[in-house]
Design a protein around this motif. Structure first.
Motif, PDB file in Angstrom:
ATOM      1  N   MET A  66      -8.574   7.481   5.973  1.00 30.59           N
ATOM      2  CA  MET A  66      -9.957   7.181   6.354  1.00 30.59           C
ATOM      3  C   MET A  66     -10.750   6.568   5.206  1.00 30.59           C
ATOM      4  SD  MET A  66      -9.760   7.907   9.438  1.00 30.59           S
ATOM      5  CE  MET A  66     -11.441   7.697   9.969  1.00 30.59           C
ATOM      6  N   GLY A  67     -10.168   6.600   4.006  1.00 32.51           N
ATOM      7  CA  GLY A  67     -10.874   6.046   2.861  1.00 32.51           C
ATOM      8  C   GLY A  67      -9.950   5.916   1.669  1.00 32.51           C
ATOM      9  N   VAL A  68     -10.503   5.343   0.596  1.00 32.99           N
ATOM     10  CA  VAL A  68      -9.756   5.129  -0.637  1.00 32.99           C
ATOM     11  C   VAL A  68     -10.655   5.500  -1.810  1.00 32.99           C
ATOM     12  CG1 VAL A  68      -8.645   3.388  -2.108  1.00 32.99           C
ATOM     13  CG2 VAL A  68      -8.383   3.277   0.387  1.00 32.99           C
ATOM     14  N   LEU A  69     -10.119   6.293  -2.720  1.00 35.77           N
ATOM     15  CA  LEU A  69     -10.832   6.679  -3.930  1.00 35.77           C
ATOM     16  C   LEU A  69     -10.246   5.889  -5.092  1.00 35.77           C
ATOM     17  CD1 LEU A  69     -12.797   8.517  -5.503  1.00 35.77           C
ATOM     18  CD2 LEU A  69     -10.998  10.254  -5.510  1.00 35.77           C
ATOM     19  N   THR A  92      -0.784   1.175   3.248  1.00 36.22           N
ATOM     20  CA  THR A  92       0.453   1.859   2.881  1.00 36.22           C
ATOM     21  C   THR A  92       0.314   3.377   2.882  1.00 36.22           C
ATOM     22  OG1 THR A  92      -0.033   1.852   0.501  1.00 36.22           O
ATOM     23  CG2 THR A  92       1.166  -0.064   1.398  1.00 36.22           C
ATOM     24  N   GLY A  93      -0.912   3.876   2.697  1.00 37.55           N
ATOM     25  CA  GLY A  93      -1.106   5.321   2.571  1.00 37.55           C
ATOM     26  C   GLY A  93      -0.574   5.867   1.263  1.00 37.55           C
ATOM     27  N   LYS A  94      -0.355   4.977   0.291  1.00 39.18           N
ATOM     28  CA  LYS A  94       0.225   5.375  -0.993  1.00 39.18           C
ATOM     29  C   LYS A  94      -0.731   5.009  -2.126  1.00 39.18           C
ATOM     30  CE  LYS A  94       4.817   4.415   0.761  1.00 39.18           C
ATOM     31  NZ  LYS A  94       5.993   3.563   0.647  1.00 39.18           N
ATOM     32  N   PRO A  95      -0.730   5.812  -3.189  1.00 39.38           N
ATOM     33  CA  PRO A  95      -1.563   5.481  -4.349  1.00 39.38           C
ATOM     34  C   PRO A  95      -1.101   4.193  -5.036  1.00 39.38           C
ATOM     35  CG  PRO A  95      -0.825   7.757  -4.458  1.00 39.38           C
ATOM     36  CD  PRO A  95      -0.044   7.089  -3.355  1.00 39.38           C
ATOM     37  N   ILE A  96      -2.036   3.571  -5.724  1.00 42.12           N
ATOM     38  CA  ILE A  96      -1.748   2.423  -6.589  1.00 42.12           C
ATOM     39  C   ILE A  96      -2.148   2.817  -8.002  1.00 42.12           C
ATOM     40  CG2 ILE A  96      -2.614   0.148  -7.301  1.00 42.12           C
ATOM     41  CD1 ILE A  96      -2.684  -0.711  -4.459  1.00 42.12           C
ATOM     42  N   PHE A  97      -1.318   2.420  -8.953  1.00 45.22           N
ATOM     43  CA  PHE A  97      -1.599   2.687 -10.365  1.00 45.22           C
ATOM     44  C   PHE A  97      -1.341   1.411 -11.154  1.00 45.22           C
ATOM     45  CE2 PHE A  97      -1.841   4.885 -14.288  1.00 45.22           C
ATOM     46  CZ  PHE A  97      -0.796   4.467 -15.080  1.00 45.22           C
ATOM     47  N   VAL A 150      -6.263   6.143  -4.680  1.00 41.25           N
ATOM     48  CA  VAL A 150      -5.524   7.064  -3.818  1.00 41.25           C
ATOM     49  C   VAL A 150      -6.115   7.057  -2.414  1.00 41.25           C
ATOM     50  CG1 VAL A 150      -4.787   8.580  -5.703  1.00 41.25           C
ATOM     51  CG2 VAL A 150      -6.954   9.021  -4.547  1.00 41.25           C
ATOM     52  N   PRO A 151      -5.261   7.290  -1.414  1.00 39.34           N
ATOM     53  CA  PRO A 151      -5.768   7.367  -0.046  1.00 39.34           C
ATOM     54  C   PRO A 151      -6.484   8.693   0.191  1.00 39.34           C
ATOM     55  CG  PRO A 151      -3.428   7.829  -0.075  1.00 39.34           C
ATOM     56  CD  PRO A 151      -3.811   7.463  -1.483  1.00 39.34           C
ATOM     57  N   LEU A 152      -7.510   8.657   1.020  1.00 38.97           N
ATOM     58  CA  LEU A 152      -8.194   9.869   1.464  1.00 38.97           C
ATOM     59  C   LEU A 152      -7.848  10.054   2.935  1.00 38.97           C
ATOM     60  CD1 LEU A 152     -11.648   9.300  -0.252  1.00 38.97           C
ATOM     61  CD2 LEU A 152      -9.736  10.703  -1.064  1.00 38.97           C
ATOM     62  N   TRP A 153      -7.249  11.170   3.258  1.00 42.85           N
ATOM     63  CA  TRP A 153      -6.704  11.416   4.584  1.00 42.85           C
ATOM     64  C   TRP A 153      -7.640  12.269   5.428  1.00 42.85           C
ATOM     65  CZ3 TRP A 153      -2.028   9.359   6.120  1.00 42.85           C
ATOM     66  CH2 TRP A 153      -1.252   8.778   5.101  1.00 42.85           C
ATOM     67  N   LYS A 154      -7.643  12.013   6.687  1.00 45.76           N
ATOM     68  CA  LYS A 154      -8.267  12.888   7.672  1.00 45.76           C
ATOM     69  C   LYS A 154      -7.220  13.046   8.763  1.00 45.76           C
ATOM     70  CE  LYS A 154     -12.510  13.723  10.164  1.00 45.76           C
ATOM     71  NZ  LYS A 154     -13.876  13.223  10.379  1.00 45.76           N
ATOM     72  N   GLY A 155      -6.613  14.235   8.804  1.00 50.22           N
ATOM     73  CA  GLY A 155      -5.480  14.414   9.698  1.00 50.22           C
ATOM     74  C   GLY A 155      -4.327  13.561   9.200  1.00 50.22           C
ATOM     75  N   ASN A 156      -3.777  12.752  10.083  1.00 48.46           N
ATOM     76  CA  ASN A 156      -2.655  11.901   9.676  1.00 48.46           C
ATOM     77  C   ASN A 156      -3.062  10.443   9.518  1.00 48.46           C
ATOM     78  OD1 ASN A 156      -3.077  11.248  12.321  1.00 48.46           O
ATOM     79  ND2 ASN A 156      -0.958  11.497  12.992  1.00 48.46           N
ATOM     80  N   ARG A 157      -4.361  10.193   9.337  1.00 46.53           N
ATOM     81  CA  ARG A 157      -4.850   8.817   9.170  1.00 46.53           C
ATOM     82  C   ARG A 157      -5.593   8.663   7.849  1.00 46.53           C
ATOM     83  NH1 ARG A 157      -7.515   5.922  14.043  1.00 46.53           N
ATOM     84  NH2 ARG A 157      -6.765   4.262  12.724  1.00 46.53           N
ATOM     85  N   MET A 210      -9.149  13.955   4.211  1.00 44.32           N
ATOM     86  CA  MET A 210     -10.527  13.937   3.782  1.00 44.32           C
ATOM     87  C   MET A 210     -11.225  15.103   4.455  1.00 44.32           C
ATOM     88  SD  MET A 210     -12.607  10.417   3.688  1.00 44.32           S
ATOM     89  CE  MET A 210     -14.254  10.388   3.153  1.00 44.32           C
ATOM     90  N   ASN A 211     -11.902  15.895   3.687  1.00 45.13           N
ATOM     91  CA  ASN A 211     -12.583  17.048   4.246  1.00 45.13           C
ATOM     92  C   ASN A 211     -13.728  16.624   5.146  1.00 45.13           C
ATOM     93  OD1 ASN A 211     -10.906  18.843   2.947  1.00 45.13           O
ATOM     94  ND2 ASN A 211     -12.279  19.187   1.235  1.00 45.13           N
ATOM     95  N   ASP A 212     -14.265  17.568   5.913  1.00 42.37           N
ATOM     96  CA  ASP A 212     -15.392  17.289   6.791  1.00 42.37           C
ATOM     97  C   ASP A 212     -16.531  16.689   5.967  1.00 42.37           C
ATOM     98  OD1 ASP A 212     -17.256  17.216   8.789  1.00 42.37           O
ATOM     99  OD2 ASP A 212     -17.597  19.381   8.845  1.00 42.37           O
ATOM    100  N   GLU A 213     -16.951  15.492   6.332  1.00 43.08           N
ATOM    101  CA  GLU A 213     -17.939  14.752   5.545  1.00 43.08           C
ATOM    102  C   GLU A 213     -19.242  15.518   5.350  1.00 43.08           C
ATOM    103  OE1 GLU A 213     -18.455  10.686   6.728  1.00 43.08           O
ATOM    104  OE2 GLU A 213     -16.331  10.496   7.156  1.00 43.08           O
ATOM    105  N   SER A 214     -19.626  16.387   6.307  1.00 41.85           N
ATOM    106  CA  SER A 214     -20.880  17.099   6.183  1.00 41.85           C
ATOM    107  C   SER A 214     -20.844  18.146   5.083  1.00 41.85           C
ATOM    108  CB  SER A 214     -21.259  17.751   7.519  1.00 41.85           C
ATOM    109  OG  SER A 214     -20.250  18.678   7.884  1.00 41.85           O
ATOM    110  N   ASN A 215     -19.645  18.548   4.640  1.00 37.13           N
ATOM    111  CA  ASN A 215     -19.519  19.589   3.633  1.00 37.13           C
ATOM    112  C   ASN A 215     -19.372  19.050   2.214  1.00 37.13           C
ATOM    113  OD1 ASN A 215     -19.617  21.515   5.650  1.00 37.13           O
ATOM    114  ND2 ASN A 215     -17.391  21.617   5.849  1.00 37.13           N
ATOM    115  N   VAL A 216     -19.220  17.757   2.061  1.00 37.77           N
ATOM    116  CA  VAL A 216     -18.953  17.189   0.746  1.00 37.77           C
ATOM    117  C   VAL A 216     -20.032  16.168   0.391  1.00 37.77           C
ATOM    118  CG1 VAL A 216     -17.277  15.895  -0.642  1.00 37.77           C
ATOM    119  CG2 VAL A 216     -16.465  17.493   1.086  1.00 37.77           C
ATOM    120  N   ASP A 217     -20.601  16.315  -0.801  1.00 36.70           N
ATOM    121  CA  ASP A 217     -21.528  15.322  -1.321  1.00 36.70           C
ATOM    122  C   ASP A 217     -20.694  14.352  -2.159  1.00 36.70           C
ATOM    123  OD1 ASP A 217     -23.335  13.795  -2.801  1.00 36.70           O
ATOM    124  OD2 ASP A 217     -24.696  15.467  -3.172  1.00 36.70           O
ATOM    125  N   TYR A 218     -20.246  13.269  -1.524  1.00 41.66           N
ATOM    126  CA  TYR A 218     -19.327  12.340  -2.181  1.00 41.66           C
ATOM    127  C   TYR A 218     -19.922  11.724  -3.442  1.00 41.66           C
ATOM    128  CZ  TYR A 218     -16.412  12.864   1.915  1.00 41.66           C
ATOM    129  OH  TYR A 218     -15.637  13.383   2.906  1.00 41.66           O
TER     130      TYR A 218
END
Length: 154
Positions: free
Chosen positions: A114-117, A70-75, A105-112, A1-9
């Protein structure tokens, strides 16, 4: 996940919803809660109501919780084929937003994670694997690498 301050989610999920014609798009983010981490739906586009605000998920529970754990997408091309109707109560966002075809899909920040889209349609068989793959390739520049972990089929 990119730096939250740079993205208007909110703007990004509105754009995704319009670009792909999804009925619903949402982001669940990890919220620290004493010794446990919970996920709550923070950004939504195309929602039918505000019930999503009351949904709190733990790791491994619900769509967001499974993707988080799981860190894996669901479909799910068709929720009725992928889930037993007796299990739907475990997926409150599906019920609240009347989703019938979805992907998350998982949203990653580093190797963790941090969110799900989550993206979805209110009619079955509308989200195809091709659309889901195209969607994933288009969100990587905005949300960061989704890694190349295999998908969890429900």
């Amino acid at each position: 996940m990119n730096d939250e301050s740079n993205v208007d989610y909110q703007q990004e999920i509105d754009t995704l919803r319009n670009r792909f014609g999804f009925d619903f798009v949402s982001i669940a983010l990890v919220q620290p809660a004493e010794d446990q981490f919970v996920l709550t739906w923070q950004y939504v586009s195309g929602n039918l109501n505000k019930r999503y605000k009351r949904i709190v998920l733990y790791s491994g529970k619900g769509v967001a919780g499974i993707v988080f754990k799981t860190g894996k997408p669901i479909f799910m091309e068709d929720v009725n084929m992928g889930l037993d109707s007796k299990d739907l109560f475990n997926y409150p966002i599906i019920i609240a937003e009347q989703l019938q075809s979805l992907g998350a899909v998982p949203l990653w920040k580093g190797n963790r994670v941090m969110g799900v889209l989550l993206v979805g349609f209110r009619h079955g068989n509308q989200l195809t694997e091709d659309i889901f793959e195209e969607f994933q390739s288009e969100i990587e520049p905005v949300f960061g690498s989704l890694d190349t972990k295999e998908m969890v089929d429900q």
